[in-house]
Enzyme design. Sequence first.
Site, PDB file in Angstrom:
ATOM      1  N   GLN A   1       0.830  -1.200   0.000  1.00  0.00           N
ATOM      2  CA  GLN A   1       0.000   0.000   0.000  1.00  0.00           C
ATOM      3  C   GLN A   1       0.868   1.255   0.000  1.00  0.00           C
ATOM      4  O   GLN A   1       0.349   2.354  -0.147  1.00  0.00           O
ATOM      5  CB  GLN A   1      -0.896   0.031   1.241  1.00  0.00           C
ATOM      6  CG  GLN A   1      -1.930  -1.083   1.315  1.00  0.00           C
ATOM      7  CD  GLN A   1      -2.642  -1.099   2.653  1.00  0.00           C
ATOM      8  OE1 GLN A   1      -2.524  -2.047   3.413  1.00  0.00           O
ATOM      9  NE2 GLN A   1      -3.404  -0.061   2.965  1.00  0.00           N
TER      10      GLN A   1
ATOM     11  N   GLU B   1       0.381  -1.892   4.550  1.00  0.00           N
ATOM     12  CA  GLU B   1       0.770  -0.483   4.600  1.00  0.00           C
ATOM     13  C   GLU B   1       2.246  -0.345   4.924  1.00  0.00           C
ATOM     14  O   GLU B   1       2.974   0.349   4.243  1.00  0.00           O
ATOM     15  CB  GLU B   1      -0.078   0.274   5.627  1.00  0.00           C
ATOM     16  CG  GLU B   1       0.197   1.767   5.627  1.00  0.00           C
ATOM     17  CD  GLU B   1      -0.777   2.558   6.479  1.00  0.00           C
ATOM     18  OE1 GLU B   1      -0.497   3.737   6.736  1.00  0.00           O
ATOM     19  OE2 GLU B   1      -1.815   2.002   6.887  1.00  0.00           O
TER      20      GLU B   1
ATOM     21  N   ARG C   1      -5.040   7.719  16.571  1.00  0.00           N
ATOM     22  CA  ARG C   1      -6.385   7.596  15.994  1.00  0.00           C
ATOM     23  C   ARG C   1      -7.378   7.113  17.050  1.00  0.00           C
ATOM     24  O   ARG C   1      -8.534   7.543  17.065  1.00  0.00           O
ATOM     25  CB  ARG C   1      -6.339   6.656  14.789  1.00  0.00           C
ATOM     26  CG  ARG C   1      -7.646   6.406  14.093  1.00  0.00           C
ATOM     27  CD  ARG C   1      -8.177   7.579  13.322  1.00  0.00           C
ATOM     28  NE  ARG C   1      -7.495   7.857  12.087  1.00  0.00           N
ATOM     29  CZ  ARG C   1      -8.044   8.570  11.088  1.00  0.00           C
ATOM     30  NH1 ARG C   1      -9.258   9.048  11.185  1.00  0.00           N
ATOM     31  NH2 ARG C   1      -7.344   8.828  10.003  1.00  0.00           N
TER      32      ARG C   1
ATOM     33  N   ARG D   1      -7.982  -1.902   9.092  1.00  0.00           N
ATOM     34  CA  ARG D   1      -9.147  -1.065   8.766  1.00  0.00           C
ATOM     35  C   ARG D   1      -9.776  -0.406  10.009  1.00  0.00           C
ATOM     36  O   ARG D   1     -10.275  -1.090  10.889  1.00  0.00           O
ATOM     37  CB  ARG D   1     -10.182  -1.936   8.057  1.00  0.00           C
ATOM     38  CG  ARG D   1     -11.280  -1.178   7.352  1.00  0.00           C
ATOM     39  CD  ARG D   1     -12.157  -2.183   6.648  1.00  0.00           C
ATOM     40  NE  ARG D   1     -13.101  -1.563   5.720  1.00  0.00           N
ATOM     41  CZ  ARG D   1     -13.878  -2.257   4.878  1.00  0.00           C
ATOM     42  NH1 ARG D   1     -13.805  -3.579   4.855  1.00  0.00           N
ATOM     43  NH2 ARG D   1     -14.705  -1.633   4.068  1.00  0.00           N
TER      44      ARG D   1
ATOM     45  N   PHE E   1      -7.865   1.592  11.962  1.00  0.00           N
ATOM     46  CA  PHE E   1      -6.597   2.175  12.407  1.00  0.00           C
ATOM     47  C   PHE E   1      -6.672   2.695  13.846  1.00  0.00           C
ATOM     48  O   PHE E   1      -6.261   3.806  14.141  1.00  0.00           O
ATOM     49  CB  PHE E   1      -6.224   3.311  11.442  1.00  0.00           C
ATOM     50  CG  PHE E   1      -4.747   3.610  11.376  1.00  0.00           C
ATOM     51  CD1 PHE E   1      -3.888   2.803  10.673  1.00  0.00           C
ATOM     52  CD2 PHE E   1      -4.219   4.712  12.017  1.00  0.00           C
ATOM     53  CE1 PHE E   1      -2.520   3.088  10.587  1.00  0.00           C
ATOM     54  CE2 PHE E   1      -2.850   5.019  11.951  1.00  0.00           C
ATOM     55  CZ  PHE E   1      -2.012   4.196  11.231  1.00  0.00           C
TER      56      PHE E   1
ATOM     57  N   THR F   1      -3.721  11.582  10.266  1.00  0.00           N
ATOM     58  CA  THR F   1      -3.526  12.422  11.449  1.00  0.00           C
ATOM     59  C   THR F   1      -2.135  13.049  11.468  1.00  0.00           C
ATOM     60  O   THR F   1      -1.919  14.018  12.192  1.00  0.00           O
ATOM     61  CB  THR F   1      -3.772  11.618  12.740  1.00  0.00           C
ATOM     62  OG1 THR F   1      -2.966  10.431  12.728  1.00  0.00           O
ATOM     63  CG2 THR F   1      -5.232  11.222  12.847  1.00  0.00           C
TER      64      THR F   1
ATOM     65  N   GLU G   1     -13.066   2.937   5.741  1.00  0.00           N
ATOM     66  CA  GLU G   1     -13.009   2.482   7.128  1.00  0.00           C
ATOM     67  C   GLU G   1     -14.297   2.658   7.937  1.00  0.00           C
ATOM     68  O   GLU G   1     -14.627   1.804   8.755  1.00  0.00           O
ATOM     69  CB  GLU G   1     -11.854   3.194   7.850  1.00  0.00           C
ATOM     70  CG  GLU G   1     -10.495   2.769   7.338  1.00  0.00           C
ATOM     71  CD  GLU G   1      -9.388   3.675   7.842  1.00  0.00           C
ATOM     72  OE1 GLU G   1      -8.587   3.221   8.678  1.00  0.00           O
ATOM     73  OE2 GLU G   1      -9.332   4.836   7.398  1.00  0.00           O
TER      74      GLU G   1
END
Length: 595
Positions: A58, A93, A171, A203, A205, A301, A574
């Site tokens: 990703q 990721e 998050r 998903r 996060f 973020t 998400e």
Amino acid sequence: MPPRIFSFGNVDDAWDKCDIIVEGRVESGGQEHIYLETQGSVAIPEEGGKIKLISATQSPTTVQRTAARILGVEMNNIEVDVLRLGGAFGGKEDQATHWAVMAALAAHKLNKPVKLVLNRMDDIRMTGKRHPYSSDYKIGLTSDGKILAFEATYFQNAGAFADLSPAILDRTLFHATNSYYIPNVRTTGISCKTNLPPNTAFRGFGGPQGKFVIEAAIYKAAEKMGIDASEIQRKNLLKDGNTFYYGQPVENSHAEKCWTKAEEKYDVKKVKQDVENFNRENYQFKKGVALMPICFGISFTNTFLNQASALVHVYTDGSIGVSTAAVEMGQGVNEKIKIVVSRTLSVLQDRIRIETTNTTRVANTSATAASSGADLNGNAAILACKNILDRLLKVAAEELKVSDTSELEIRNEVIYNQEIKTNLIWDELIKLAYKKRISLSSHASYATPNINFDREKNTGSPFAYHVYGTGITTVTVDCLRGIYTIDSVKVVHDFGKSLNPVIDIGQVEGGIAQGIGWLTVEEVSHSDEGKLLSNSLSTYKIPDIYSVPKEVEVSFLEDSENLYGPFNSKAIGEPPLMYGIGAYFAILNAMRAFR
């Protein structure tokens, strides 16, 4: 990392004003990604010491940067090409990087192509999962159900090294109050090092772990007050003019609108009455219902990651090639980018080809993550297309002897002058532009505006916008055998102006199934020595056709627009997973009805 603390209002003084105070602890487990395609990479040595990496990642630039560092070369010696992935859900990721670098190192040493693909058991054993959390909470309310104070400490099982754990913990803190306004909040996040493989993005996060805690706190408070949790949920929904507890003003809140529409459209009063009637008439089987509002911020973020680039070529036959940083992994981002290019240039989608994601065409990419792939890359593609469109309209103005290009537009591959159709069509316009030596290519960059966050004070406006929705979950439990079925999940979701309703509904349905799996059947288990026991599909249960709700109904919130999304759309990846949390509380309600 040191503990992170977000604070808003005055929690310590607020407890004296509360009529009801409830404390508790919430445990939430890990979750294995089970993407269809396992981790893998191909490394190919090329002329001049260059290495080409075909990676299932990703994060193409992360692979490029890390491979360059390990091989001791500059980044321009590493090309990363990403075809469509067979799923990812966050598991590729950062953790796709290892396998690409191993292949690159071997190819560099041997000067031969190297292919490295994990089998399923190695993939499950070696890669990180969703972070398990152990969380302590305290919530205080007035006697009429208004939440005055909330305090929580989240202990995150990060694994042996940090990976993405700090950002995931952030998050969690950003979503600790879910869809509710609470005037006094203090949350503490602690990332714990453990002797396990490093856990990673999944998903949501960190958002689902935070939302589960506040929903558990509300549920326990409602139980103490002798009322349904939905009464507390409804009374505390976010309104415009409120402030998120990290300092961002609440704007364009659709929390109440989604809740009200869900209540009306799906007749929640009747649903609850039917559940009561069923439970009164049945002993062994009991039904339960739960509502789950969601509010999810859209943006990375880490502010600097909110940027993307696109490269658009129009070829002399009128066909179009588009390169962006977005990685297609089954979520439909390529189709959405094709749609925005088609709309911007007003050409048929059949003319457009979305190229692979490649670091030589689009450099310095942010990961396709945070539900922002279509937003960031779609907006970049629109900017690139508008650059070409401006040039083409100038060519058309010359050809049609029009002084002002504002009088011209392209509609369905035909040029119109002051709303009147001309004889000039797309194919001819492209040929004219090429003969006039007008560039038919454009590179453009997009950066999300109006976002900021002060990490010293933990305040700011980190999100471009928020996605809202409300889900209603109904279940039936066989209380003798402990068997349950998810009867239905009915949702009102805030899509903005959907680019493709079929893709978006699919994302909601998939997210719900994955969320229900996390809250019900999926369990990552280890031996006392730390050996992974749930290391295959025979020892790790994922949702199957029997796990999904018998009925899933998704309703689009009307009159929702979003200035930050391509053509007023909203992100979708998400947020829907959080509806799955409702299944946990619906099952709990059915169990309480039995005993």
